[in-house]
Design an enzyme around this catalytic site. Structure first.
Site, mmCIF file in Angstrom:
data_model
loop_
_atom_site.group_PDB
_atom_site.id
_atom_site.type_symbol
_atom_site.label_atom_id
_atom_site.label_comp_id
_atom_site.label_asym_id
_atom_site.label_seq_id
_atom_site.Cartn_x
_atom_site.Cartn_y
_atom_site.Cartn_z
ATOM 1 N N LYS A 7 0.843 -1.191 0.000
ATOM 2 C CA LYS A 7 0.000 0.000 0.000
ATOM 3 C C LYS A 7 0.880 1.244 0.000
ATOM 4 C CE LYS A 7 -4.001 1.904 2.360
ATOM 5 N NZ LYS A 7 -4.923 1.760 3.471
ATOM 6 N N ARG A 10 2.426 1.699 -3.439
ATOM 7 C CA ARG A 10 1.426 2.114 -4.417
ATOM 8 C C ARG A 10 1.066 3.582 -4.216
ATOM 9 N NH1 ARG A 10 -3.618 2.573 -3.873
ATOM 10 N NH2 ARG A 10 -3.761 1.262 -2.042
ATOM 11 N N HIS A 12 2.873 5.921 -3.041
ATOM 12 C CA HIS A 12 3.965 6.801 -3.426
ATOM 13 C C HIS A 12 4.099 6.904 -4.932
ATOM 14 C CE1 HIS A 12 6.229 7.992 0.242
ATOM 15 N NE2 HIS A 12 5.297 7.230 0.748
#
Length: 30
Positions: A7, A10, A12
Site C-alpha cells: 500500500k 502504491r 507513493h
C-alpha cells in the site's frame, strides 16, 4: 488484501490526492 508495504509503495507511485495521503502516512511512520 494489500500488505502495508504494498500500500505504501502504491501510494507513493500515485498522483495527488493519493500523494497527500501518503505524505501524512509517511509522517506518522517516521
Amino acid at each position: 488484501k494489500e500488505t502495508a508495504a504494498a500500500k505504501f509503495e502504491r501510494q507513493h507511485m500515485d498522483p495527488a490526492p493519493a500523494a497527500a495521503x501518503x505524505q501524512n502516512y509517511c509522517n506518522q511512520m517516521m
